[in-house]
Design a protein around this motif. Structure first.
Motif, PDB file in Angstrom:
ATOM      1  N   ARG A   1       0.831  -1.211   0.000  1.00  0.00           N
ATOM      2  CA  ARG A   1       0.000   0.000   0.000  1.00  0.00           C
ATOM      3  C   ARG A   1       0.864   1.258   0.000  1.00  0.00           C
ATOM      4  O   ARG A   1       0.520   2.261  -0.637  1.00  0.00           O
ATOM      5  CB  ARG A   1      -0.934   0.001   1.215  1.00  0.00           C
ATOM      6  CG  ARG A   1      -2.036  -1.037   1.136  1.00  0.00           C
ATOM      7  CD  ARG A   1      -3.048  -0.862   2.256  1.00  0.00           C
ATOM      8  NE  ARG A   1      -4.045  -1.919   2.239  1.00  0.00           N
ATOM      9  CZ  ARG A   1      -5.147  -1.930   2.996  1.00  0.00           C
ATOM     10  NH1 ARG A   1      -5.377  -0.927   3.834  1.00  0.00           N
ATOM     11  NH2 ARG A   1      -6.000  -2.931   2.924  1.00  0.00           N
ATOM     12  N   LEU A   2       1.983   1.211   0.709  1.00  0.00           N
ATOM     13  CA  LEU A   2       2.895   2.360   0.705  1.00  0.00           C
ATOM     14  C   LEU A   2       3.463   2.584  -0.688  1.00  0.00           C
ATOM     15  O   LEU A   2       3.634   3.727  -1.134  1.00  0.00           O
ATOM     16  CB  LEU A   2       4.028   2.133   1.711  1.00  0.00           C
ATOM     17  CG  LEU A   2       3.654   2.222   3.193  1.00  0.00           C
ATOM     18  CD1 LEU A   2       4.834   1.817   4.066  1.00  0.00           C
ATOM     19  CD2 LEU A   2       3.199   3.635   3.555  1.00  0.00           C
ATOM     20  N   LYS A   3       3.733   1.487  -1.399  1.00  0.00           N
ATOM     21  CA  LYS A   3       4.235   1.631  -2.764  1.00  0.00           C
ATOM     22  C   LYS A   3       3.148   2.178  -3.691  1.00  0.00           C
ATOM     23  O   LYS A   3       3.401   3.054  -4.526  1.00  0.00           O
ATOM     24  CB  LYS A   3       4.738   0.283  -3.277  1.00  0.00           C
ATOM     25  CG  LYS A   3       5.384   0.392  -4.651  1.00  0.00           C
ATOM     26  CD  LYS A   3       5.844  -0.944  -5.179  1.00  0.00           C
ATOM     27  CE  LYS A   3       6.410  -0.765  -6.589  1.00  0.00           C
ATOM     28  NZ  LYS A   3       6.796  -2.046  -7.209  1.00  0.00           N
ATOM     29  N   GLU A   4       1.937   1.681  -3.538  1.00  0.00           N
ATOM     30  CA  GLU A   4       0.830   2.145  -4.372  1.00  0.00           C
ATOM     31  C   GLU A   4       0.521   3.620  -4.127  1.00  0.00           C
ATOM     32  O   GLU A   4       0.061   4.321  -5.027  1.00  0.00           O
ATOM     33  CB  GLU A   4      -0.411   1.290  -4.105  1.00  0.00           C
ATOM     34  CG  GLU A   4      -0.284  -0.142  -4.616  1.00  0.00           C
ATOM     35  CD  GLU A   4      -1.451  -1.016  -4.219  1.00  0.00           C
ATOM     36  OE1 GLU A   4      -1.636  -2.087  -4.834  1.00  0.00           O
ATOM     37  OE2 GLU A   4      -2.185  -0.648  -3.271  1.00  0.00           O
ATOM     38  N   ALA A   5       0.799   4.073  -2.897  1.00  0.00           N
ATOM     39  CA  ALA A   5       0.561   5.480  -2.570  1.00  0.00           C
ATOM     40  C   ALA A   5       1.700   6.381  -3.026  1.00  0.00           C
ATOM     41  O   ALA A   5       1.641   7.602  -2.844  1.00  0.00           O
ATOM     42  CB  ALA A   5       0.349   5.628  -1.064  1.00  0.00           C
ATOM     43  N   GLY A   6       2.753   5.793  -3.594  1.00  0.00           N
ATOM     44  CA  GLY A   6       3.882   6.577  -4.066  1.00  0.00           C
ATOM     45  C   GLY A   6       4.891   6.901  -2.984  1.00  0.00           C
ATOM     46  O   GLY A   6       5.837   7.654  -3.216  1.00  0.00           O
ATOM     47  N   VAL A   7       4.717   6.329  -1.788  1.00  0.00           N
ATOM     48  CA  VAL A   7       5.641   6.583  -0.684  1.00  0.00           C
ATOM     49  C   VAL A   7       6.875   5.696  -0.811  1.00  0.00           C
ATOM     50  O   VAL A   7       8.007   6.148  -0.647  1.00  0.00           O
ATOM     51  CB  VAL A   7       4.939   6.343   0.668  1.00  0.00           C
ATOM     52  CG1 VAL A   7       5.923   6.503   1.822  1.00  0.00           C
ATOM     53  CG2 VAL A   7       3.766   7.303   0.839  1.00  0.00           C
ATOM     54  N   ALA A   8       6.659   4.413  -1.085  1.00  0.00           N
ATOM     55  CA  ALA A   8       7.759   3.464  -1.240  1.00  0.00           C
ATOM     56  C   ALA A   8       8.065   3.272  -2.720  1.00  0.00           C
ATOM     57  O   ALA A   8       7.162   3.318  -3.570  1.00  0.00           O
ATOM     58  CB  ALA A   8       7.400   2.120  -0.608  1.00  0.00           C
ATOM     59  N   THR A   9       9.336   3.071  -3.030  1.00  0.00           N
ATOM     60  CA  THR A   9       9.745   2.832  -4.412  1.00  0.00           C
ATOM     61  C   THR A   9      10.021   1.359  -4.677  1.00  0.00           C
ATOM     62  O   THR A   9       9.929   0.905  -5.819  1.00  0.00           O
ATOM     63  CB  THR A   9      11.009   3.638  -4.738  1.00  0.00           C
ATOM     64  OG1 THR A   9      12.035   3.307  -3.778  1.00  0.00           O
ATOM     65  CG2 THR A   9      10.743   5.127  -4.670  1.00  0.00           C
ATOM     66  N   GLU A  10      10.354   0.604  -3.620  1.00  0.00           N
ATOM     67  CA  GLU A  10      10.658  -0.812  -3.787  1.00  0.00           C
ATOM     68  C   GLU A  10      10.277  -1.565  -2.515  1.00  0.00           C
ATOM     69  O   GLU A  10      10.519  -1.097  -1.404  1.00  0.00           O
ATOM     70  CB  GLU A  10      12.140  -1.030  -4.086  1.00  0.00           C
ATOM     71  CG  GLU A  10      12.501  -2.484  -4.362  1.00  0.00           C
ATOM     72  CD  GLU A  10      13.983  -2.692  -4.628  1.00  0.00           C
ATOM     73  OE1 GLU A  10      14.327  -3.631  -5.369  1.00  0.00           O
ATOM     74  OE2 GLU A  10      14.802  -1.918  -4.073  1.00  0.00           O
ATOM     75  N   VAL A  11       9.687  -2.748  -2.700  1.00  0.00           N
ATOM     76  CA  VAL A  11       9.326  -3.615  -1.583  1.00  0.00           C
ATOM     77  C   VAL A  11      10.101  -4.919  -1.732  1.00  0.00           C
ATOM     78  O   VAL A  11       9.986  -5.608  -2.753  1.00  0.00           O
ATOM     79  CB  VAL A  11       7.810  -3.904  -1.543  1.00  0.00           C
ATOM     80  CG1 VAL A  11       7.490  -4.895  -0.423  1.00  0.00           C
ATOM     81  CG2 VAL A  11       7.019  -2.614  -1.355  1.00  0.00           C
ATOM     82  N   VAL A  12      10.893  -5.245  -0.721  1.00  0.00           N
ATOM     83  CA  VAL A  12      11.712  -6.456  -0.740  1.00  0.00           C
ATOM     84  C   VAL A  12      11.226  -7.393   0.365  1.00  0.00           C
ATOM     85  O   VAL A  12      11.191  -7.012   1.536  1.00  0.00           O
ATOM     86  CB  VAL A  12      13.203  -6.135  -0.526  1.00  0.00           C
ATOM     87  CG1 VAL A  12      14.039  -7.407  -0.612  1.00  0.00           C
ATOM     88  CG2 VAL A  12      13.679  -5.102  -1.537  1.00  0.00           C
ATOM     89  N   ALA A  13      10.840  -8.609  -0.004  1.00  0.00           N
ATOM     90  CA  ALA A  13      10.408  -9.601   0.976  1.00  0.00           C
ATOM     91  C   ALA A  13      11.587 -10.488   1.349  1.00  0.00           C
ATOM     92  O   ALA A  13      12.385 -10.866   0.482  1.00  0.00           O
ATOM     93  CB  ALA A  13       9.272 -10.443   0.419  1.00  0.00           C
ATOM     94  N   VAL A  14      11.695 -10.839   2.619  1.00  0.00           N
ATOM     95  CA  VAL A  14      12.788 -11.694   3.078  1.00  0.00           C
ATOM     96  C   VAL A  14      12.239 -12.749   4.017  1.00  0.00           C
ATOM     97  O   VAL A  14      11.326 -12.477   4.805  1.00  0.00           O
ATOM     98  CB  VAL A  14      13.898 -10.865   3.780  1.00  0.00           C
ATOM     99  CG1 VAL A  14      13.339 -10.082   4.951  1.00  0.00           C
ATOM    100  CG2 VAL A  14      15.049 -11.753   4.237  1.00  0.00           C
ATOM    101  N   SER A  15      12.776 -13.959   3.908  1.00  0.00           N
ATOM    102  CA  SER A  15      12.348 -15.041   4.802  1.00  0.00           C
ATOM    103  C   SER A  15      13.565 -15.847   5.222  1.00  0.00           C
ATOM    104  O   SER A  15      14.500 -16.044   4.435  1.00  0.00           O
ATOM    105  CB  SER A  15      11.330 -15.947   4.097  1.00  0.00           C
ATOM    106  OG  SER A  15      10.812 -16.910   4.990  1.00  0.00           O
ATOM    107  N   VAL A  16      13.529 -16.321   6.458  1.00  0.00           N
ATOM    108  CA  VAL A  16      14.605 -17.149   7.001  1.00  0.00           C
ATOM    109  C   VAL A  16      14.074 -18.572   7.143  1.00  0.00           C
ATOM    110  O   VAL A  16      13.075 -18.802   7.829  1.00  0.00           O
ATOM    111  CB  VAL A  16      15.079 -16.625   8.369  1.00  0.00           C
ATOM    112  CG1 VAL A  16      16.110 -17.560   8.983  1.00  0.00           C
ATOM    113  CG2 VAL A  16      15.629 -15.209   8.233  1.00  0.00           C
ATOM    114  N   GLY A  17      14.727 -19.528   6.479  1.00  0.00           N
ATOM    115  CA  GLY A  17      14.258 -20.899   6.579  1.00  0.00           C
ATOM    116  C   GLY A  17      14.778 -21.765   5.459  1.00  0.00           C
ATOM    117  O   GLY A  17      15.615 -21.343   4.648  1.00  0.00           O
TER     118      GLY A  17
END
Length: 250
Positions: free
Chosen positions: A48-64
């Motif tokens: 949602r932050l990206k869609e609002a123009g606030v964020a430019t990139e969303v990176v997902a991270v998982s440990v496992g």
């Protein structure tokens, strides 16, 4: 602004968890796995932050283990731009997860890190706070509202006494509560697109972290079954049983 979102692979919340017959662990054979619900809320907020123009990139991270790539692909289908798996076998304690995430934070330099406040398997509610301490970043936990304004983020927190609003200087860490948002469903076209999005694999050695264990799981057993209640004839009998049998009143 880059946003890093941590996701965890857990048993689907609709599945009734059963312990193994020998009590050594939870039985995961043929059990449906999913993104931890609080992590799903974290992904939704980042998107949602990206869609609002606030964020430019969303990176997902998982440990496992490698299997957690399934949940990372789901996060990509929900709107994350790319994913990182930190490959670790077996159960990893919150402190070790926080140290591994710290390594990812140092490599990626995000302005905002969003995590679920807790996972529905361990229910520890520790990783976000530990990551804040290790990175020396401001933290807003149990968020029910997040607003980014320039170089700061305002977080409305759910606390025992009601709501508390804090303003944090970026970079910062936010952990999500249930009322922050309603996660979307991944559409089929986005699921197909997610297969082509980049997913990098790192190891604990790459991040300079030793995977150690401080807690030993001794036994896993289901909770005791609740006994059936009884009906009483009148208030006097109820008070007598509460006083003399249940001993909950004096």
């Amino acid at each position: 602004m880059k946003v890093l979102v941590a996701v965890k692979r857990v048993v689907d919340y609709n599945v009734k968890v059963r312990a193994k017959a020998d009590g050594s662990d939870v039985d995961l054979n043929n059990v449906k796995m999913a993104i931890n619900p609080f992590c799903e809320i974290a992904v939704e907020e980042a998107v949602r932050l990206k869609e609002a123009g606030v964020a430019t990139e969303v990176v997902a991270v998982s440990v496992g283990p490698k299997a957690c790539q399934e949940q990372l692909r789901t996060a990509l289908a929900l709107g994350a731009d790319r994913a990182i798996q930190v490959e670790v076998d077996g159960v990893v304690e919150p402190l070790v997860v926080a140290k591994l995430l710290k390594g990812v934070v140092e490599k990626e330099a995000p302005q905002l890190v969003i995590l679920g406040k807790q996972s529905i398997d361990g229910d520890n509610n520790q990783t976000g706070q530990m990551l804040g301490a290790l990175t020396n970043m401001a933290q807003g936990t149990f968020a029910s509202e997040v607003k980014v304004d320039g170089d700061s983020v305002t977080v409305t927190r759910e606390i025992d006494g009601g709501l508390q609003t804090v303003k944090l200087a970026l970079p910062a860490i936010v952990t999500t509560d249930l009322r922050l948002n309603e996660p979307r469903y991944a559409s089929l076209p986005n699921i197909m697109k997610a297969k082509k999005k980049p997913l990098d694999v790192l190891t604990a050695d790459d991040l300079g972290v030793a995977v150690t264990t401080h807690v030993t799981q001794v036994k896993v057993e289901p909770p005791a079954e609740r006994q059936a209640g009884i009906k009483v004839e009148d208030v006097a009998t109820l008070v007598d049983k509460l006083k003399n049998e249940a001993k909950v009143i004096a």
